[in-house]
Design a protein around this motif. Structure first.
Motif, mmCIF file in Angstrom:
data_model
loop_
_atom_site.group_PDB
_atom_site.id
_atom_site.type_symbol
_atom_site.label_atom_id
_atom_site.label_comp_id
_atom_site.label_asym_id
_atom_site.label_seq_id
_atom_site.Cartn_x
_atom_site.Cartn_y
_atom_site.Cartn_z
ATOM 1 N N ALA A 123 34.646 41.419 53.382
ATOM 2 C CA ALA A 123 35.017 42.809 53.664
ATOM 3 C C ALA A 123 36.531 42.988 53.545
ATOM 4 C CB ALA A 123 34.536 43.219 55.055
ATOM 5 N N ALA A 124 37.288 42.014 54.033
ATOM 6 C CA ALA A 124 38.748 42.084 53.919
ATOM 7 C C ALA A 124 39.175 42.027 52.454
ATOM 8 C CB ALA A 124 39.394 40.950 54.707
ATOM 9 N N ALA A 125 38.496 41.214 51.650
ATOM 10 C CA ALA A 125 38.823 41.126 50.217
ATOM 11 C C ALA A 125 38.526 42.449 49.510
ATOM 12 C CB ALA A 125 38.037 39.990 49.568
ATOM 13 N N ILE A 126 37.445 43.104 49.887
ATOM 14 C CA ILE A 126 37.106 44.411 49.297
ATOM 15 C C ILE A 126 38.185 45.427 49.654
ATOM 16 C CG2 ILE A 126 35.470 46.349 49.401
ATOM 17 C CD1 ILE A 126 33.259 44.147 49.884
ATOM 18 N N ALA A 127 38.566 45.467 50.927
ATOM 19 C CA ALA A 127 39.593 46.417 51.372
ATOM 20 C C ALA A 127 40.929 46.128 50.692
ATOM 21 C CB ALA A 127 39.740 46.365 52.892
ATOM 22 N N THR A 128 41.269 44.858 50.537
ATOM 23 C CA THR A 128 42.514 44.485 49.879
ATOM 24 C C THR A 128 42.505 44.924 48.418
ATOM 25 O OG1 THR A 128 42.814 42.612 51.375
ATOM 26 C CG2 THR A 128 44.034 42.544 49.301
ATOM 27 N N ALA A 129 41.382 44.714 47.739
ATOM 28 C CA ALA A 129 41.272 45.135 46.331
ATOM 29 C C ALA A 129 41.393 46.649 46.220
ATOM 30 C CB ALA A 129 39.949 44.650 45.731
ATOM 31 N N LEU A 130 40.762 47.383 47.123
ATOM 32 C CA LEU A 130 40.863 48.846 47.083
ATOM 33 C C LEU A 130 42.289 49.304 47.391
ATOM 34 C CD1 LEU A 130 37.513 49.898 48.781
ATOM 35 C CD2 LEU A 130 38.156 50.197 46.377
ATOM 36 N N TYR A 131 42.958 48.617 48.280
ATOM 37 C CA TYR A 131 44.344 48.971 48.572
ATOM 38 C C TYR A 131 45.215 48.749 47.331
ATOM 39 C CZ TYR A 131 48.860 49.305 50.832
ATOM 40 O OH TYR A 131 50.139 49.687 51.169
ATOM 41 N N SER A 132 44.971 47.642 46.644
ATOM 42 C CA SER A 132 45.751 47.313 45.448
ATOM 43 C C SER A 132 45.508 48.269 44.295
ATOM 44 C CB SER A 132 45.421 45.893 44.970
ATOM 45 O OG SER A 132 45.790 44.966 45.939
ATOM 46 N N HIS A 133 44.252 48.679 44.130
ATOM 47 C CA HIS A 133 43.886 49.521 42.983
ATOM 48 C C HIS A 133 43.827 51.014 43.296
ATOM 49 C CE1 HIS A 133 42.047 45.544 41.860
ATOM 50 N NE2 HIS A 133 42.860 45.781 40.849
ATOM 51 N N GLY A 134 43.831 51.372 44.555
ATOM 52 C CA GLY A 134 43.724 52.789 44.924
ATOM 53 C C GLY A 134 42.275 53.234 44.952
ATOM 54 N N THR A 135 41.616 53.187 43.812
ATOM 55 C CA THR A 135 40.192 53.484 43.729
ATOM 56 C C THR A 135 39.546 52.460 42.806
ATOM 57 O OG1 THR A 135 40.416 54.953 41.829
ATOM 58 C CG2 THR A 135 40.530 55.979 44.015
ATOM 59 N N SER A 136 38.264 52.256 42.988
ATOM 60 C CA SER A 136 37.516 51.337 42.125
ATOM 61 C C SER A 136 36.060 51.760 42.105
ATOM 62 C CB SER A 136 37.574 49.897 42.642
ATOM 63 O OG SER A 136 38.769 49.272 42.319
ATOM 64 N N ARG A 137 35.417 51.378 41.043
ATOM 65 C CA ARG A 137 33.970 51.529 40.958
ATOM 66 C C ARG A 137 33.356 50.215 41.444
ATOM 67 N NH1 ARG A 137 32.291 53.320 35.424
ATOM 68 N NH2 ARG A 137 30.320 53.566 36.514
ATOM 69 N N PRO A 138 32.154 50.260 41.971
ATOM 70 C CA PRO A 138 31.526 49.038 42.485
ATOM 71 C C PRO A 138 31.489 47.890 41.470
ATOM 72 C CG PRO A 138 30.295 50.938 43.222
ATOM 73 C CD PRO A 138 31.325 51.445 42.255
#
Length: 170
Positions: free
Chosen positions: A79-94
């Protein structure tokens, strides 16, 4: 306040969202002592007990309900890795997150359900019914991520779930 209770309170304040077993491991006290003093700290309002996703977490009282929910879910490595990736990219598709993180889609969906339920992540449907994910509170989530270091037990559970999912999907 007793010295023992003060040490336990300090351990909870220093590791927001800590689980009981981790608290026992991180302090020099026996489980019964920790249990007794945690109950007293809760009764006095010095500690908040927060149950989320079948686990009990302990917090200093200054954390809001959203922060407690977010920290409870962000303590999980995936879950932390998902949140970190979203923070880095702003938005993402699954599908982008699946590729970026190298996890099965079912693992992503499991953790995404918890992140959505805790209002850490927003899901929007873009044109063409494409799902777009983003952090609901990027700055606050980034600050909470800095306080979270998933414990070895949480990492082990996450890695086991990924292994099982990869066998089931493979």
């Amino acid at each position: 306040m007793s010295e023992t209770r003060g040490e336990i309170r300090a351990a909870i304040a220093g590791d927001p969202g800590v689980h009981f077993n981790a608290l026992v491991r991180e302090t020099p006290f026996a489980p019964g002592q920790v249990q007794y003093h945690v109950r007293r700290l809760i009764a006095s309002g010095d500690v908040v007990r927060h149950e989320r996703f079948g686990r009990t977490h302990y917090f200093a009282p200054e954390y809001s309900e959203w922060e407690r929910d977010a920290l409870a879910v962000l303590r999980r490595e995936t879950a932390a890795a998902i949140a970190t990736a979203l923070y880095s990219h702003g938005t993402s598709r699954p599908n982008e997150l699946v590729e970026t993180l190298g996890i099965p889609r079912s693992t992503l969906e499991h953790h995404l359900d918890h992140l959505l339920e805790c209002a850490v992540v927003d899901r929007e449907y873009a044109r063409g019914n494409h799902v777009v994910l983003s952090l609901s509170r990027p700055a606050e989530t980034a600050a909470l991520l800095e306080t979270v270091d998933p414990h070895p037990g949480s990492r082990l559970v996450d890695r086991f779930e990924r292994l099982v999912d990869s066998f089931l999907e493979g």
